[in-house]
Design a protein around this motif. Structure first.
Motif, PDB file in Angstrom:
ATOM      1  N   HIS A  52       0.514  -1.278  -0.259  1.00 39.94           N
ATOM      2  CA  HIS A  52      -0.001   0.068  -0.022  1.00 39.94           C
ATOM      3  C   HIS A  52       1.098   1.376  -0.127  1.00 39.94           C
ATOM      4  N   THR A  53       2.212   0.909   0.401  1.00 37.02           N
ATOM      5  CA  THR A  53       3.084   2.017   0.804  1.00 37.02           C
ATOM      6  C   THR A  53       3.142   2.275  -0.995  1.00 37.02           C
ATOM      7  N   LYS A  54       3.937   1.501  -1.239  1.00 41.37           N
ATOM      8  CA  LYS A  54       4.263   1.854  -3.046  1.00 41.37           C
ATOM      9  C   LYS A  54       3.073   2.101  -4.117  1.00 41.37           C
ATOM     10  N   VAL A  55       2.254   1.885  -3.764  1.00 41.21           N
ATOM     11  CA  VAL A  55       1.154   2.141  -4.405  1.00 41.21           C
ATOM     12  C   VAL A  55       1.076   3.674  -4.256  1.00 41.21           C
ATOM     13  N   LEU A  56       0.252   4.001  -2.731  1.00 42.92           N
ATOM     14  CA  LEU A  56       0.488   5.693  -3.130  1.00 42.92           C
ATOM     15  C   LEU A  56       2.159   6.770  -3.261  1.00 42.92           C
ATOM     16  N   GLN A  57       2.970   6.206  -3.206  1.00 40.16           N
ATOM     17  CA  GLN A  57       4.173   6.742  -3.491  1.00 40.16           C
ATOM     18  C   GLN A  57       4.041   7.029  -5.135  1.00 40.16           C
ATOM     19  N   SER A  58       2.832   5.941  -5.946  1.00 36.24           N
ATOM     20  CA  SER A  58       3.135   5.278  -7.048  1.00 36.24           C
ATOM     21  C   SER A  58       2.634   6.517  -7.716  1.00 36.24           C
ATOM     22  N   VAL A  59       0.869   7.233  -6.812  1.00 29.50           N
ATOM     23  CA  VAL A  59      -0.096   7.833  -7.392  1.00 29.50           C
ATOM     24  C   VAL A  59       0.559   9.126  -7.166  1.00 29.50           C
ATOM     25  N   SER A  60       1.201   9.295  -6.184  1.00 30.07           N
ATOM     26  CA  SER A  60       1.266  10.275  -5.568  1.00 30.07           C
ATOM     27  C   SER A  60       2.854  11.438  -6.480  1.00 30.07           C
ATOM     28  N   THR A  61       3.376  10.682  -7.308  1.00 26.31           N
ATOM     29  CA  THR A  61       3.800  10.894  -8.275  1.00 26.31           C
ATOM     30  C   THR A  61       3.562  11.420  -9.570  1.00 26.31           C
ATOM     31  N   LEU A  62       2.572  11.053  -9.527  1.00 26.18           N
ATOM     32  CA  LEU A  62       1.935  10.873 -10.860  1.00 26.18           C
ATOM     33  C   LEU A  62       1.068  12.044 -11.215  1.00 26.18           C
ATOM     34  N   LYS A  63       0.359  12.106  -9.802  1.00 27.64           N
ATOM     35  CA  LYS A  63      -0.448  13.380 -10.033  1.00 27.64           C
ATOM     36  C   LYS A  63      -0.910  13.312  -7.857  1.00 27.64           C
ATOM     37  N   MET A  64      -0.530  14.847  -7.872  1.00 25.10           N
ATOM     38  CA  MET A  64       0.205  15.608  -6.649  1.00 25.10           C
ATOM     39  C   MET A  64      -0.953  15.515  -5.831  1.00 25.10           C
ATOM     40  N   LYS A  65      -2.247  16.213  -7.073  1.00 25.36           N
ATOM     41  CA  LYS A  65      -3.399  16.845  -5.602  1.00 25.36           C
ATOM     42  C   LYS A  65      -4.155  15.466  -6.213  1.00 25.36           C
ATOM     43  N   LEU A  66      -4.610  14.472  -5.384  1.00 21.12           N
ATOM     44  CA  LEU A  66      -5.304  13.848  -5.308  1.00 21.12           C
ATOM     45  C   LEU A  66      -5.738  13.261  -4.321  1.00 21.12           C
ATOM     46  N   LEU A  67      -7.847  13.097  -4.275  1.00 18.27           N
ATOM     47  CA  LEU A  67      -7.445  12.443  -2.848  1.00 18.27           C
ATOM     48  C   LEU A  67      -7.531  11.206  -3.502  1.00 18.27           C
ATOM     49  N   ILE A  68      -6.775  10.261  -1.798  1.00 15.75           N
ATOM     50  CA  ILE A  68      -6.266   8.674  -1.840  1.00 15.75           C
ATOM     51  C   ILE A  68      -7.422   7.914  -0.692  1.00 15.75           C
ATOM     52  N   LEU A  69      -8.263   7.135  -0.908  1.00 15.16           N
ATOM     53  CA  LEU A  69      -9.374   6.836   0.226  1.00 15.16           C
ATOM     54  C   LEU A  69      -8.608   5.342   0.256  1.00 15.16           C
ATOM     55  N   SER A  70      -8.181   5.085   1.283  1.00 17.31           N
ATOM     56  CA  SER A  70      -7.322   4.216   1.475  1.00 17.31           C
ATOM     57  C   SER A  70      -8.630   2.670   2.619  1.00 17.31           C
ATOM     58  N   VAL A  71      -8.358   1.547   2.505  1.00 23.86           N
ATOM     59  CA  VAL A  71      -9.962   0.719   2.604  1.00 23.86           C
ATOM     60  C   VAL A  71      -9.362  -0.572   3.211  1.00 23.86           C
ATOM     61  N   VAL A  72      -9.189  -0.391   4.749  1.00 23.66           N
ATOM     62  CA  VAL A  72      -8.636  -1.681   5.695  1.00 23.66           C
ATOM     63  C   VAL A  72      -9.474  -3.368   5.427  1.00 23.66           C
ATOM     64  N   ASN A  73      -9.180  -4.524   4.412  1.00 20.62           N
ATOM     65  CA  ASN A  73     -10.036  -5.073   4.723  1.00 20.62           C
ATOM     66  C   ASN A  73     -10.220  -6.216   6.141  1.00 20.62           C
ATOM     67  N   HIS A  74     -11.060  -6.429   6.438  1.00 17.74           N
ATOM     68  CA  HIS A  74     -10.815  -7.111   7.910  1.00 17.74           C
ATOM     69  C   HIS A  74     -11.275  -7.962   7.322  1.00 17.74           C
ATOM     70  N   MET A  75     -10.354  -8.955   7.738  1.00 17.89           N
ATOM     71  CA  MET A  75     -10.568 -11.046   7.502  1.00 17.89           C
ATOM     72  C   MET A  75     -10.335 -11.510   9.025  1.00 17.89           C
ATOM     73  N   LEU A  76     -11.840 -12.074   8.705  1.00 13.98           N
ATOM     74  CA  LEU A  76     -11.512 -13.392   9.609  1.00 13.98           C
ATOM     75  C   LEU A  76     -11.612 -14.941   8.873  1.00 13.98           C
ATOM     76  N   ALA A  77     -11.132 -15.766  10.163  1.00 10.17           N
ATOM     77  CA  ALA A  77     -10.942 -16.703  10.022  1.00 10.17           C
ATOM     78  C   ALA A  77     -11.999 -17.378   9.915  1.00 10.17           C
ATOM     79  N   GLN A  78     -12.105 -18.480   9.089  1.00  9.89           N
ATOM     80  CA  GLN A  78     -13.438 -18.913   9.047  1.00  9.89           C
ATOM     81  C   GLN A  78     -13.197 -20.558  10.152  1.00  9.89           C
TER      82      GLN A  78
END
Length: 82
Positions: A52-78
């Motif tokens: 996710h850190t790499k994604v944020l860096q890549s996106v910000s180098t391409l487009k500085m003024k962009l709203l990035i919403l991060s969603v954390v997937n909560h994983m439950l054990a079966q």
């Protein structure tokens, strides 16, 4: 070229959702270039955080003024039985 065509299409709709692959390729770069917001899912793990850190860096180098919403997937054990 993609930006010009997208601007014409964008005026016709309130929302346009682009589901892009997780790879940082030409398709993804074009999607980010025309986006107003980016929703980025993140797996709650060390690898997920590092990716996710790499994604944020890549996106910000391409487009500085962009709203990035991060969603954390909560994983439950079966294993849970209710």
């Amino acid at each position: 070229m993609v930006c010009k065509k997208f601007k014409r299409t964008k005026s016709k709709y309130d929302y346009i959702i682009l589901d892009l692959p997780p790879a940082w390729n030409l398709l993804t770069k074009n999607g980010v270039a025309v986006a107003d917001k980016v929703i980025s899912p993140m797996e709650p793990s060390r690898f997920g955080y590092e990716s996710h850190t790499k994604v944020l860096q890549s996106v910000s180098t391409l487009k500085m003024k962009l709203l990035i919403l991060s969603v954390v997937n909560h994983m439950l054990a079966q294993k849970s039985i209710f």
